[in-house]
Design an enzyme around this catalytic site. Structure first.
Site, PDB file in Angstrom:
ATOM      1  N   GLU A 101       0.855  -1.190   0.000  1.00 28.67           N
ATOM      2  CA  GLU A 101       0.000   0.000   0.000  1.00 28.67           C
ATOM      3  C   GLU A 101       0.888   1.236   0.000  1.00 28.67           C
ATOM      4  O   GLU A 101       1.747   1.388   0.871  1.00 28.67           O
ATOM      5  CB  GLU A 101      -0.893   0.026   1.251  1.00 28.67           C
ATOM      6  CG  GLU A 101      -1.983  -1.021   1.266  1.00 28.67           C
ATOM      7  CD  GLU A 101      -3.241  -0.592   0.487  1.00 28.67           C
ATOM      8  OE1 GLU A 101      -3.254   0.543  -0.043  1.00 28.67           O
ATOM      9  OE2 GLU A 101      -4.189  -1.395   0.432  1.00 28.67           O
ATOM     10  N   HIS A 172      -3.659  -3.288  -8.359  1.00 32.16           N
ATOM     11  CA  HIS A 172      -4.971  -3.751  -7.899  1.00 32.16           C
ATOM     12  C   HIS A 172      -6.000  -3.571  -9.018  1.00 32.16           C
ATOM     13  O   HIS A 172      -6.885  -4.404  -9.214  1.00 32.16           O
ATOM     14  CB  HIS A 172      -5.357  -2.950  -6.645  1.00 32.16           C
ATOM     15  CG  HIS A 172      -6.379  -3.625  -5.787  1.00 32.16           C
ATOM     16  ND1 HIS A 172      -6.945  -3.027  -4.694  1.00 32.16           N
ATOM     17  CD2 HIS A 172      -6.937  -4.858  -5.875  1.00 32.16           C
ATOM     18  CE1 HIS A 172      -7.815  -3.862  -4.130  1.00 32.16           C
ATOM     19  NE2 HIS A 172      -7.831  -4.968  -4.829  1.00 32.16           N
ATOM     20  N   ASP A 182      -6.667   1.578  -8.157  1.00 33.83           N
ATOM     21  CA  ASP A 182      -5.303   1.779  -7.650  1.00 33.83           C
ATOM     22  C   ASP A 182      -4.317   0.800  -8.284  1.00 33.83           C
ATOM     23  O   ASP A 182      -4.703  -0.333  -8.607  1.00 33.83           O
ATOM     24  CB  ASP A 182      -5.254   1.675  -6.114  1.00 33.83           C
ATOM     25  CG  ASP A 182      -5.816   0.371  -5.540  1.00 33.83           C
ATOM     26  OD1 ASP A 182      -6.793  -0.156  -6.099  1.00 33.83           O
ATOM     27  OD2 ASP A 182      -5.255  -0.111  -4.540  1.00 33.83           O
TER      28      ASP A 182
HETATM   29 ZN    ZN Z   1      -6.000  -1.678  -3.501  1.00 34.61          ZN
END
Ligand code: ZN
Length: 272
Positions: A101, A172, A182
């Site tokens: 992330e 993603h 994303d």
């Molecule tokens: Zn994601």
């Protein structure tokens, strides 16, 4: 930076364990890295969410604007970052992949001469890129990633490739298109793949191919193409099978197996 006992070690790296995980990867996995943005304002807010047992979400790493890293799940355990996902014959990418992330607000809406995140914060034009997402046809506004984030993610992926034989890096948005945006067009995903997976460094010599080897897995699938999910060309090769190595690509070997045993002579066509 290096990896010891499935944890990143080095400067500006913290470990804050998340309960949101589901045991160890099976043998040979993970082989994929999934890149995300947090769609939130700060690393602290992302870490709070991804360690909250009520949220049922996590990731292996959170990379802040300044490149500092917080690890939430060891790399040999399954984190919950991919959700409903599919690509290349696989579904449910959590069990195949490491999730990174990156702190970033995601897509923004123009308000006068500023750009607003879904949580209300306004960002100046200097932080914003206008670009068309790979899954869409019209441009949107995206918050830029910092050079520290881009450099850090590259270094992490290089390390993960050495340690876990990573052969896929995906966004993603590529495993959950229609549901996820994303990391989006502000992140140089293709360049990251090029650098990590294709080893496109001018001064590096071509990879040396060993001549032969021996199967170490109990049963090893042998496939038409160098990718998981490609059709199998024969029964799996048992452990100890001697193979001749003909070619290599993205961490795969093209092999010819030598199998020795007795067969009835009448079924063999000979030269004489
Ligand atoms: Zn994601």
């Amino acid at each position: 930076m290096n990896i010891i006992n499935h944890l990143l070690q080095g400067d500006n790296i913290n470990y804050k364990p998340s309960p949101n995980k589901s045991g160890k990867f099976t043998q040979g996995l993970p082989d994929t890295v999934i890149i995300h943005f947090t769609a939130g304002p700060t690393a602290a807010s992302a870490i709070n969410t991804l360690t909250n047992p009520n949220v049922k979400a996590s990731a292996h790493l959170v990379v802040d604007y300044d490149g500092s890293i917080t690890q939430l799940v060891p790399f040999d355990e399954i984190a919950w970052h991919a959700g409903v996902s599919s690509r290349g014959g696989r579904t449910g990418f959590n069990k195949y992949s490491i999730g990174i992330e990156i702190v970033n607000p995601g897509n923004l809406t123009r308000v006068d001469d500023m750009y607003q995140a879904w949580y209300g914060t306004l960002y100046p034009a200097g932080k914003v890129l206008k670009a068309v997402h790979r899954n869409e046809s019209k441009p949107r506004y995206w918050h830029i990633f910092t050079q520290e984030q881009i450099d850090t993610v590259l270094e992490i992926c290089m390390l993960l490739k050495e340690e876990y034989h990573i052969n896929l890096i995906l966004g993603h948005e590529e495993i959950a298109p229609g549901r996820k945006l994303d990391p989006g067009p502000a992140f140089p995903l293709n360049r990251l793949r090029d650098r990590v997976l294709n080893n496109r460094m001018e001064d590096e010599p071509d990879e040396l191919i060993p001549a032969s080897g021996k199967v170490t897995a109990s049963l090893l699938n042998i496939r038409e193409e160098p990718q998981t999910g490609s059709p199998k060309v024969a029964k799996p090769l048992p452990r100890g099978t001697e193979v001749e190595i003909l070619d290599t690509k993205n961490g795969w070997y093209k092999v010819a197996a030598k199998i020795t045993g007795w067969v009835a002579g009448k079924y063999i066509e000979t030269d004489k």
